[in-house]
Design an enzyme around this catalytic site. Structure first.
Site, mmCIF file in Angstrom:
data_model
loop_
_atom_site.group_PDB
_atom_site.id
_atom_site.type_symbol
_atom_site.label_atom_id
_atom_site.label_comp_id
_atom_site.label_asym_id
_atom_site.label_seq_id
_atom_site.Cartn_x
_atom_site.Cartn_y
_atom_site.Cartn_z
ATOM 1 C CE LYS A 156 2.978 -8.089 -1.691
ATOM 2 N NZ LYS A 156 2.050 -7.172 -1.212
ATOM 3 C CE LYS A 216 -3.611 -3.680 -3.461
ATOM 4 N NZ LYS A 216 -3.149 -4.410 -2.118
#
Length: 331
Positions: A154, A250
């Site tokens: 991240k 997703k």
């Protein structure tokens, strides 16, 4: 003549502690808040789980209300296919879609992939996420996970070149995916792409804000770039041509497995690589995504690994290897 028993809907909000904290460019959290739907009929219950996404204005309470509003249509026989038109894509539809899929499989006494005519899922390697932090903190976390073959890093804007260099030094043998979560700018794009290329990164997720990513079509991309916030369902695929090389599917964005499977087929037909991603959630959220993982180049289904505990009958993780769900969990 025996009448078909009506369906009943039960919903609830659940809270699952995260092991430590989970930090991305938009903030940190210490628990995963999920919403669960259970659809019962004839003594059989199907389950689905979703994670409301604040990025799209979703809240657990509003998601719960949206699901509860479908109780009457479900009782009247609304099925998984009709659900696609009855609700907009998003977390609420995802939980109901997956619950109806689970119910369908349990009622038939078959696995859902057989009913859908899809290949049976096989074990696959999932990425493992390293939260955003200082270069030193991320290097320390990476060193503890350096045995894993695929890491997802991240990033968050200023200092990302230093972060990715520190991570690469801490995990010299792992493949790296980075996720900027829309935190880069057009001015920083070239330098960050170069830093990722120097570190041998194999994929960059959503470097620029959705709706402001035109620069991706104008710049040479030394690393493959994957759309996440810029892509939702099939309707959003066509506009990504020339800007992205892959799409992150997703189920909380597509509104369930039904649309996710159709989207994966459509994306491959256009020429996009497939990534299957997740929110931080339990194995009940990951299980349906395992059907998409079979055709995905990149698998990121580590949600349960980031929790302090998983639900009963959770997916089996052997290091970074993830195994298909048992029927006791889903499908």
């Amino acid at each position: 003549m025996t009448s078909t028993p009506s369906r009943t809907l039960s919903t609830r909000i659940e809270r699952w502690p995260i092991a430590g904290s989970f930090t991305i460019s938009r903030g940190a959290k210490t628990e995963a808040v999920t919403v669960v739907a259970e659809v019962s009929q004839g003594g059989v219950t199907g389950r689905g789980e979703c994670v409301p996404y604040p990025r799209y204005g979703e809240t657990p309470e509003a998601t719960l209300q949206a699901m509860q509003a479908m109780a009457e249509p479900l009782a009247r026989g609304l099925d998984r296919i009709a659900l696609q038109a009855a609700m907009r894509p998003g977390a609420a539809r995802n939980a109901l879609d997956c619950a109806l899929s689970d119910l369908e499989a349990k009622a038939a006494g078959q696995r859902i992939w057989n009913l859908l005519g899809r290949p049976a899922p096989t074990p696959c390697t999932t990425a493992y996420t390293i939260s955003l932090g200082t270069p030193a903190a991320m290097a320390e976390a990476t060193a503890r996970a350096a045995h894993r073959p695929l890491l997802k890093i991240k990033l968050g804007g200023d200092g990302d070149s230093e972060r990715i260099a520190a991570v690469r030094k801490a995990a010299p043998k792992s493949e790296l995916i980075v996720d900027a979560n829309e935190a880069w700018t057009e001015d920083s794009l070239a330098a960050n792409l170069a830093a990722c290329a120097d570190a041998g990164v194999i994929l960059i997720e959503q470097p620029l804000p959705a709706g402001n990513d035109e620069a991706l079509a104008r710049i040479k991309r030394p690393v493959a770039v994957c759309a996440d916030e810029s892509v939702h369902d099939r309707a959003s695929l066509e506009g990504l041509r020339g800007r992205y090389d892959a799409v992150n599917i997703k189920l909380d964005k597509t509104g369930g497995l039904t649309e996710a499977l159709a989207m994966a087929d459509a994306a491959r037909a256009i020429g996009f690589e497939i990534m299957i991603g997740c929110m931080v959630a339990t194995s009940l959220s990951m299980a349906p995504a395992m059907l998409i993982a079979q055709a995905a180049r990149f698998v990121d289904l580590d949600g349960p690994l980031l929790l302090a505990r998983d639900r009963d009958h959770g997916l089996r993780y052997d290091g970074s290897m993830i195994y298909p769900p048992d029927a006791a969990l889903w499908g």
